[in-house]
Design a protein around this motif. Structure first.
Motif, PDB file in Angstrom:
ATOM      1  N   THR A   1     -36.574 -34.098   3.313  1.00 28.52           N
ATOM      2  CA  THR A   1     -37.445 -34.484   2.343  1.00 28.52           C
ATOM      3  C   THR A   1     -38.893 -34.027   2.628  1.00 28.52           C
ATOM      4  O   THR A   1     -39.902 -34.402   1.879  1.00 28.52           O
ATOM      5  N   SER A   2     -39.144 -33.262   3.744  1.00 26.46           N
ATOM      6  CA  SER A   2     -40.288 -32.853   4.245  1.00 26.46           C
ATOM      7  C   SER A   2     -40.688 -31.709   3.479  1.00 26.46           C
ATOM      8  O   SER A   2     -39.964 -30.885   3.510  1.00 26.46           O
TER       9      SER A   2
ATOM     10  N   ALA B   1     -40.092 -39.723  -0.586  1.00 25.16           N
ATOM     11  CA  ALA B   1     -40.049 -38.406  -0.094  1.00 25.16           C
ATOM     12  C   ALA B   1     -40.802 -37.632  -0.814  1.00 25.16           C
ATOM     13  O   ALA B   1     -41.282 -37.962  -1.853  1.00 25.16           O
ATOM     14  N   ALA B   2     -41.126 -36.563  -0.281  1.00 31.46           N
ATOM     15  CA  ALA B   2     -42.305 -35.666  -0.836  1.00 31.46           C
ATOM     16  C   ALA B   2     -41.912 -34.093  -0.957  1.00 31.46           C
ATOM     17  O   ALA B   2     -42.385 -33.303   0.012  1.00 31.46           O
ATOM     18  N   THR B   3     -41.285 -33.729  -1.568  1.00 33.36           N
ATOM     19  CA  THR B   3     -40.759 -32.446  -1.901  1.00 33.36           C
ATOM     20  C   THR B   3     -41.082 -31.800  -3.110  1.00 33.36           C
ATOM     21  O   THR B   3     -41.992 -32.484  -3.783  1.00 33.36           O
ATOM     22  N   MET B   4     -40.835 -30.780  -3.547  1.00 30.08           N
ATOM     23  CA  MET B   4     -41.243 -30.012  -4.853  1.00 30.08           C
ATOM     24  C   MET B   4     -40.862 -30.799  -6.005  1.00 30.08           C
ATOM     25  O   MET B   4     -41.671 -30.964  -6.985  1.00 30.08           O
ATOM     26  N   PHE B   5     -39.642 -31.659  -5.847  1.00 31.95           N
ATOM     27  CA  PHE B   5     -39.144 -32.395  -6.991  1.00 31.95           C
ATOM     28  C   PHE B   5     -40.361 -33.323  -7.261  1.00 31.95           C
ATOM     29  O   PHE B   5     -40.505 -33.693  -8.400  1.00 31.95           O
ATOM     30  N   GLU B   6     -40.543 -34.212  -6.364  1.00 29.70           N
ATOM     31  CA  GLU B   6     -41.509 -35.352  -6.245  1.00 29.70           C
ATOM     32  C   GLU B   6     -43.065 -34.566  -6.907  1.00 29.70           C
ATOM     33  O   GLU B   6     -43.568 -35.455  -7.640  1.00 29.70           O
TER      34      GLU B   6
ATOM     35  N   GLN C   1     -48.202 -35.963   6.037  1.00 37.57           N
ATOM     36  CA  GLN C   1     -47.575 -34.711   5.639  1.00 37.57           C
ATOM     37  C   GLN C   1     -47.699 -35.015   4.027  1.00 37.57           C
ATOM     38  O   GLN C   1     -47.667 -33.763   3.306  1.00 37.57           O
ATOM     39  N   ALA C   2     -47.080 -35.963   3.672  1.00 40.57           N
ATOM     40  CA  ALA C   2     -47.052 -36.037   1.959  1.00 40.57           C
ATOM     41  C   ALA C   2     -48.283 -35.996   1.434  1.00 40.57           C
ATOM     42  O   ALA C   2     -48.290 -35.599   0.520  1.00 40.57           O
ATOM     43  N   ALA C   3     -49.289 -36.719   2.099  1.00 44.74           N
ATOM     44  CA  ALA C   3     -50.554 -36.552   1.118  1.00 44.74           C
ATOM     45  C   ALA C   3     -50.966 -35.242   1.295  1.00 44.74           C
ATOM     46  O   ALA C   3     -51.484 -34.641   0.248  1.00 44.74           O
ATOM     47  N   LEU C   4     -50.922 -34.423   2.365  1.00 43.36           N
ATOM     48  CA  LEU C   4     -51.492 -33.112   2.162  1.00 43.36           C
ATOM     49  C   LEU C   4     -50.692 -32.418   1.281  1.00 43.36           C
ATOM     50  O   LEU C   4     -51.341 -31.276   0.661  1.00 43.36           O
ATOM     51  N   PHE C   5     -49.455 -32.290   1.159  1.00 41.33           N
ATOM     52  CA  PHE C   5     -48.523 -31.447   0.259  1.00 41.33           C
ATOM     53  C   PHE C   5     -48.818 -31.959  -1.415  1.00 41.33           C
ATOM     54  O   PHE C   5     -49.262 -31.285  -2.058  1.00 41.33           O
ATOM     55  N   LEU C   6     -48.924 -33.335  -1.464  1.00 41.08           N
ATOM     56  CA  LEU C   6     -49.088 -34.013  -2.699  1.00 41.08           C
ATOM     57  C   LEU C   6     -50.358 -33.512  -3.418  1.00 41.08           C
ATOM     58  O   LEU C   6     -50.567 -33.431  -4.646  1.00 41.08           O
ATOM     59  N   VAL C   7     -51.395 -33.594  -2.733  1.00 38.50           N
ATOM     60  CA  VAL C   7     -52.821 -33.506  -3.186  1.00 38.50           C
ATOM     61  C   VAL C   7     -52.970 -31.836  -3.836  1.00 38.50           C
ATOM     62  O   VAL C   7     -53.848 -31.786  -4.667  1.00 38.50           O
ATOM     63  N   ARG C   8     -52.207 -30.969  -3.689  1.00 40.14           N
ATOM     64  CA  ARG C   8     -52.079 -29.764  -4.116  1.00 40.14           C
ATOM     65  C   ARG C   8     -51.488 -29.922  -5.623  1.00 40.14           C
ATOM     66  O   ARG C   8     -51.729 -28.730  -6.157  1.00 40.14           O
ATOM     67  N   HIS C   9     -50.840 -30.989  -5.870  1.00 36.43           N
ATOM     68  CA  HIS C   9     -50.338 -31.151  -7.160  1.00 36.43           C
ATOM     69  C   HIS C   9     -50.958 -32.180  -8.129  1.00 36.43           C
ATOM     70  O   HIS C   9     -51.013 -31.936  -9.120  1.00 36.43           O
ATOM     71  N   ALA C  10     -51.265 -33.490  -7.430  1.00 39.35           N
ATOM     72  CA  ALA C  10     -51.525 -34.611  -8.224  1.00 39.35           C
ATOM     73  C   ALA C  10     -53.105 -34.381  -8.504  1.00 39.35           C
ATOM     74  O   ALA C  10     -53.947 -33.633  -7.824  1.00 39.35           O
ATOM     75  N   ALA C  11     -53.637 -35.435  -9.258  1.00 35.77           N
ATOM     76  CA  ALA C  11     -54.932 -35.286  -9.714  1.00 35.77           C
ATOM     77  C   ALA C  11     -55.868 -35.946  -8.616  1.00 35.77           C
ATOM     78  O   ALA C  11     -57.000 -35.171  -8.336  1.00 35.77           O
ATOM     79  N   CYS C  12     -55.367 -36.920  -7.846  1.00 31.85           N
ATOM     80  CA  CYS C  12     -56.157 -37.234  -6.673  1.00 31.85           C
ATOM     81  C   CYS C  12     -55.205 -38.195  -5.814  1.00 31.85           C
ATOM     82  O   CYS C  12     -53.942 -38.692  -6.289  1.00 31.85           O
ATOM     83  N   VAL C  13     -55.293 -38.339  -4.611  1.00 30.63           N
ATOM     84  CA  VAL C  13     -54.294 -39.044  -3.566  1.00 30.63           C
ATOM     85  C   VAL C  13     -55.091 -39.896  -2.900  1.00 30.63           C
ATOM     86  O   VAL C  13     -56.276 -39.651  -2.403  1.00 30.63           O
TER      87      VAL C  13
END
Length: 556
Positions: free
Chosen positions: A270-271, A362-367, A387-399
């Motif tokens: 899930t990483s 989990a924080a994968t491409m699906f999430e 790790q999740a924050a760094l990955f998701l910030v590339r997709h979310a409006a803000c983290v």
């Protein structure tokens, strides 16, 4: 099929379509046969198992999605290239169709012979495996494969999507909340709202709200369905420890089976990126690492059954007998438990109401796709949260990262904490805990409290990611082996000190990773006192197999 006027070969910027050398083709020719082919011949079809590996000797072959319906040409390939993707090695059905676009000749090698050759010829095997891994990622990116049609507010829709994503199965998601034509299509087929979500395979077969096991059987290869199966080594759990045990067990001659309830990879799967694993200086996603390991184990003959959930253990006539929830029992001479841990849930009101649509562990491409351009919160202060924050910030409006401690460095690796702190679009909120969730059908905001000042604030959030520790997955063992007070499996000297009746008591026993039951070993996060890292889990999985050999040689 109506072919486009331009049948030029598809470029290969990513290394997905390498050419085989004359020497490699000669090696393959010794395992297969040459065949003349004509335009519009189908070499392998979407929805059917691909039983042969094809290398092109002359002419051209196209890979087509929706053959006979949409006829979307994905690629065109000429002499020297080979066809197929991971399904050739895994036994899954095809997600596209291979159609001859220009008369020529191919070399056909049975899939079983290819699997043996991959194990015997590392250079050729690595070339094929690397290409197949890239092709699988390309198919996932294109949305090829089967269709999942349902409502984004449905827990079953999310279950199926997560299962497909975790197992890296090419598919396309169609949201009934946004696609009126899809809703009309289902109505015309007599599908009622209660029967959604549905899965449509190769444009024909419709599965109405299937279980994960039903979907897996349709994709293939199936999980265990026989009344009784026997093996030398049964590995329960396909995380890093279980995958390592599978590789070393199968490669050292043990008849090895692996069960997992969800997907290969465990928590590591899930990483989004593992950056501190030896040999991958630029990092590797947990999903890709798991896929590589599963194929490697399969190459040596390990048999994987996913999903298949172990639900009971007992001893009979020297065999360790494991009951499988999907049906049947497995008798094993030795057992390695590598079931890992499960993420803890947040103790907050209404969590269950929002879990089907807005809460993730989990924080994968699906999430990431589920929360594209939305504001989100990540709860936790450890490495998984960082790790999740760094990955998701590339997709979310803000983290916004909500951390209970007063500093990131309390539980997060220093290098990671520095990276998180420096990111301009990650807002870190220390001494902060979630008190309430707000929203109707899905999450709209969370109310968080500063535990020092008692000040509360409302944070807009369309999704919440929770990484607050984990608990061992050992409930299925009931009272069969000794556990520590937190539920982790005791091994070695700790198992002896448990005082449990029947614990091996000869010199050197229990072995370091052996439990209170002779022949049952534990590896990875589920073991009491283990180091919760991917590398250590892999090491324990390999070490456990060596100890299994000692146990079997002792004749106990």
């Amino acid at each position: 099929m109506r072919w486009p006027p331009d049948l030029s070969e598809t470029p290969d910027p990513q290394g997905a379509y390498p050419r085989l050398s004359h020497a490699q083709l000669k090696v393959l020719a010794g395992r297969g046969e040459r065949r003349r082919v004509r335009r519009d011949d189908v070499l392998y079809a979407e929805g059917l198992p691909c039983t042969e590996f094809f290398a092109i000797l002359a002419g051209k072959v196209a890979t087509v999605e929706g053959f006979g319906v949409d006829d979307q040409v994905i690629g065109v390939h000429g002499p020297g290239r080979f066809l197929g993707e991971l399904n050739v090695l895994t036994g899954q059905v095809g997600f596209v169709t291979g159609v001859v676009a220009e008369d020529g000749e191919v070399l056909a090698v049975p899939a079983d012979a290819l699997r043996r050759l991959v194990a015997e010829d590392p250079a050729l095997g690595d070339l094929i495996l690397r290409a197949y891994l890239i092709r699988r990622m390309m198919l996932i990116g294109l949305g090829a494969g089967f269709r999942i049609i349902g409502s984004r507010f449905s827990a079953d829709s999310r279950r199926l999507r997560e299962f497909a994503a975790r197992n890296r199965l090419p598919h396309r998601w169609i949201d009934l909340e946004q696609d009126e034509e899809a809703e009309q299509f289902l109505r015309s087929m007599g599908v009622t709202p209660e029967e959604t979500p549905v899965v449509i395979l190769h444009g024909e077969t419709v599965l109405r709200n299937p279980s994960n096991a039903e979907l897996a059987r349709a994709i293939g290869p199936p999980g265990p369905r026989v009344q009784q199966t026997r093996c030398d080594l049964l590995v329960i759990g396909a995380g890093p420890a279980g995958l390592a045990a599978a590789v070393y067990g199968a490669s050292e001659g043990l008849v090895t089976m692996v069960l997992d309830n969800v997907a290969t990879g465990g928590q590591a799967g899930t990483s989004s990126r593992i950056e501190n694993y030896l040999g991958f200086p630029s990092g590797i996603s947990g999903g890709e690492l798991a896929e590589r390991a599963a194929i490697q184990a399969g190459k040596f003959g390990a048999h994987f059954h996913v999903p298949a959930q172990a639900c009971g253990l007992h001893l009979n006539a020297g065999d360790h007998i494991v009951a499988v929830r999907e049906g049947g029992t497995i008798h094993a001479r030795a057992l390695i438990v590598a079931t890992g841990v499960r993420y803890r849930r947040l103790d907050v009101q209404d969590l269950e109401r929002f879990e089907p649509t807005s809460v993730y562990y989990a924080a994968t491409m699906f999430e990431a796709q589920m929360c594209e351009r939305d504001p989100i919160v990540v709860v936790g202060g450890g490495n998984s949260a960082g790790q999740a924050a760094l990955f998701l910030v590339r997709h979310a409006a803000c983290v916004r990262l909500l951390v209970r401690e007063d500093a990131l460095s309390r539980n997060m690796s220093r290098y990671l904490a520095v990276e998180v702190e420096r990111h301009p679009r990650i807002q870190i909120m220390l001494n902060t805990e979630v008190r309430k969730l707000m929203g109707e059908e899905s999450l709209a905001a969370v109310i968080a409290e500063n535990t020092v000042t008692a000040e509360r604030s409302t944070i807009e959030a369309r999704a919440m990611f929770i990484f607050i520790g984990a608990a061992p997955h050992t409930a299925w063992l009931a009272d069969e082996i000794a556990l520590d007070p937190r539920g982790y499996i005791l091994t070695g000297a700790n198992a002896t000190r448990s005082g449990r009746e029947g614990t091996p008591g000869s010199v050197g026993r229990p072995f370091p990773l052996e439990t209170s039951r002779a022949g049952v070993f534990a590896a990875g996060d589920v073991r009491s006192g283990s180091v919760k890292r991917v590398a250590s889990a892999v090491g324990e999985g390999a070490m456990a197999v060596r100890l299994v050999h000692h146990y079997l040689q002792a004749g106990e």
